[in-house]
Design an enzyme around this catalytic site. Structure first.
Site, PDB file in Angstrom:
ATOM      1  N   PHE A  58       1.132  -1.283  -0.170  1.00  0.00           N
ATOM      2  CA  PHE A  58       0.014  -0.054   0.147  1.00  0.00           C
ATOM      3  C   PHE A  58       1.048   1.281   0.237  1.00  0.00           C
ATOM      4  O   PHE A  58       1.023   2.567  -0.391  1.00  0.00           O
ATOM      5  CB  PHE A  58      -1.161  -0.169   0.663  1.00  0.00           C
ATOM      6  N   LYS A  59       1.900   1.001   0.244  1.00  0.00           N
ATOM      7  CA  LYS A  59       3.509   2.122   0.639  1.00  0.00           C
ATOM      8  C   LYS A  59       3.029   3.092  -0.994  1.00  0.00           C
ATOM      9  O   LYS A  59       3.794   4.415  -1.406  1.00  0.00           O
ATOM     10  CB  LYS A  59       4.369   2.190   0.917  1.00  0.00           C
ATOM     11  N   ASP A  60       2.597   2.212  -1.796  1.00  0.00           N
ATOM     12  CA  ASP A  60       2.803   3.007  -3.073  1.00  0.00           C
ATOM     13  C   ASP A  60       2.125   3.973  -3.743  1.00  0.00           C
ATOM     14  O   ASP A  60       2.685   4.721  -4.645  1.00  0.00           O
ATOM     15  CB  ASP A  60       3.058   1.862  -3.763  1.00  0.00           C
TER      16      ASP A  60
END
Length: 482
Positions: free
Chosen positions: A123-125
């Site tokens: 999810f950091k993307d």
């Protein structure tokens, strides 16, 4: 939009705007930046936003926080960031080009908000790809360079490095806990051979790495001389970008803006769920924010008891959901600022205790008595829970989930009675299972599938410097390479 520090002294300029704080991270007083007020979303805006593409929605929401980048430029950055080519790892059966689809486990009741379709499968993307493009834009406009110093417990590092690799005017120095991440996570980071990417494995825990980043950020002379910036979730732009997918998830899970949604979020550093808190403060109809931790249950303990008791590195458990092996949640300060009525003196006093290695106790305070107004509830998960949940979801729904998402599903089931009847619960999926293959094999007796473009990544040559958790040693490493 102007920004303030949670501790009262935002530095120069006295009322910074978005671009002034984009490249920095911590405020000069050691606090975190927040908007001086949260912009409010009207019903008319919700109605107008319901059918926008992800890039269009990102532009609409970020325009409320970014008032010093020309709208045409901001729109171009959003359009460049949120494309089907970048977010290409959609689950089978989901529509290609749908950046964050909802995958229902139980139709209309329990779903996964897929946030792991980007290049590093985490999810950091969702925020980091935007951050890379924002950095490049602002640096080019100002004719500046930046040296990013970050700490990662697993996913932030690879997302940052993939977002910043090859970017003009940017170098990345990423600290990670030596031997504490999965083999896949290590390979994603350490196999990068780009000249502007440097990996440092610290012989300690994530909190040791995070403390080094904070110490360097608080050395204002070193920070200024070497143009040190931040991409950890202490960076406001990361949190702002994450607000978008709460709105997108809400629209996907409802048929009209008269409905509510609950979100269950696995949380270690409080950045992901902090974005949900801000979305709710802006007016998104969120019934509950359910926080899920692993064995490192510092945040769950606070929401249950009112006591915030960060642990030392030696007390931090090494778990099979390693991205949450955190015992000092950086972004929690942003929520506490709102909880205590946005009084920076109170926050500064509380974090003076935290910085001295002591807990603080709000259990008897009038502020903690109002915590229900913010919609939070919480729970924790263990390794045994994780394995059982991965098995149950796979057997019952035919869906394979990663370890962190499993922590959230377990807590979502546990807290279901606290969610109003008829309100769907969206679990924020934080990574694809392949990032934690060892535990998937333990739970299911089979290897998770991996995207073709990441086959054999563990066999690539790796480039990493192993160092003691020493601030001066890290400063020396940076100095030699800038």
């Amino acid at each position: 939009m102007k920004y303030i520090s949670t501790r009262g002294h935002a530095g120069q300029p006295a009322n910074p705007e978005f671009c002034d704080i984009l490249l920095g991270g911590l405020a000069p007083d050691g606090g975190l930046y927040l908007p001086e007020t949260y912009p409010q979303v009207t019903r008319a805006e919700l109605d107008a936003w319901r059918n926008l593409s992800y890039a269009e929605l990102a532009f609409a929401i970020l325009s409320k926080f970014v008032t010093d980048i020309p709208p045409a430029d901001l729109k171009a950055i959003c359009d460049k960031t949120y494309t089907a080519e970048v977010y290409c790892h959609v689950r089978e059966g989901d529509k290609a080009g749908d950046i964050t689809p909802v995958h229902w486990l139980e139709e209309g009741r329990l779903g996964l908000l897929e946030l792991s379709n980007g290049p590093t499968l985490a999810f950091k993307d969702m925020a980091m790809q935007l951050l890379g493009n924002l950095f490049e834009h602002v640096l080019a406009k100002r004719g500046e360079t930046i040296n990013i110093l970050g700490a990662t417990s697993g996913d932030t590092g690879s997302a940052a490095e993939y977002a910043m690799r090859g970017k003009r005017g940017v170098r990345v120095f990423m600290l990670s806990p030596h031997g504490k991440m999965s083999a896949f996570q290590r390979a994603q980071m350490y196999s990068l051979q780009d000249d502007n990417i440097f990996n440092i494995a610290v012989t300690g825990m994530f909190d040791d790495a995070q403390d080094i980043v904070k110490a360097v950020s608080n050395d204002h002379a070193f920070k200024a001389k070497h143009k040190i910036g931040a991409v950890n979730s202490i960076n406001w732009a990361r949190v702002a970008a994450q607000i978008v997918y709460y709105f997108k998830g809400y629209f996907a899970a409802t048929k009209s803006n008269d409905e509510q949604v609950a979100f269950c979020v696995p949380s270690g550093n409080f950045g992901n769920i902090c974005a949900g808190h801000i979305a709710r403060q802006m007016g998104l109809p969120v019934a509950k924010l359910i926080l899920a931790t692993n064995e490192n249950d510092v945040l769950d303990e606070f929401f249950r008891t009112g006591v915030y008791r960060p642990r030392k590195a030696a007390e931090t458990h090494v778990t099979s959901s390693p991205s949450m092996d955190i015992s000092k949640a950086s972004n929690f300060e942003r929520f506490v600022f709102d909880l205590v009525g946005r009084e920076p003196q109170k926050v500064a006093a509380l974090w003076a205790e935290v910085d001295a290695g002591r807990p603080f106790d709000l259990s008897a305070s009038e502020e903690f008595a109002r915590i229900g107004d913010f919609g939070f509830t919480s729970g924790a998960s263990s390794h045994a829970d994780r394995l059982a949940t991965i098995r149950k979801v796979y057997e019952q729904y035919g869906v394979m989930i990663d370890t962190h998402t499993a922590d959230a599903v377990k807590v979502a089931w546990e807290r279901a009675a606290e969610v109003p009847a008829g309100v769907p619960v969206l679990v924020l999926e934080t990574a694809l299972p392949v990032k934690f293959a060892e535990t998937i094999v333990e739970a299911l007796g089979r290897e998770p599938e991996r995207p073709a473009d990441l086959e054999g990544i563990e066999k690539l040559p790796q480039r990493v410097e192993v160092m003691a958790p020493d601030v001066d040693a890290v400063k020396g490493f940076i100095t030699e390479r800038v």
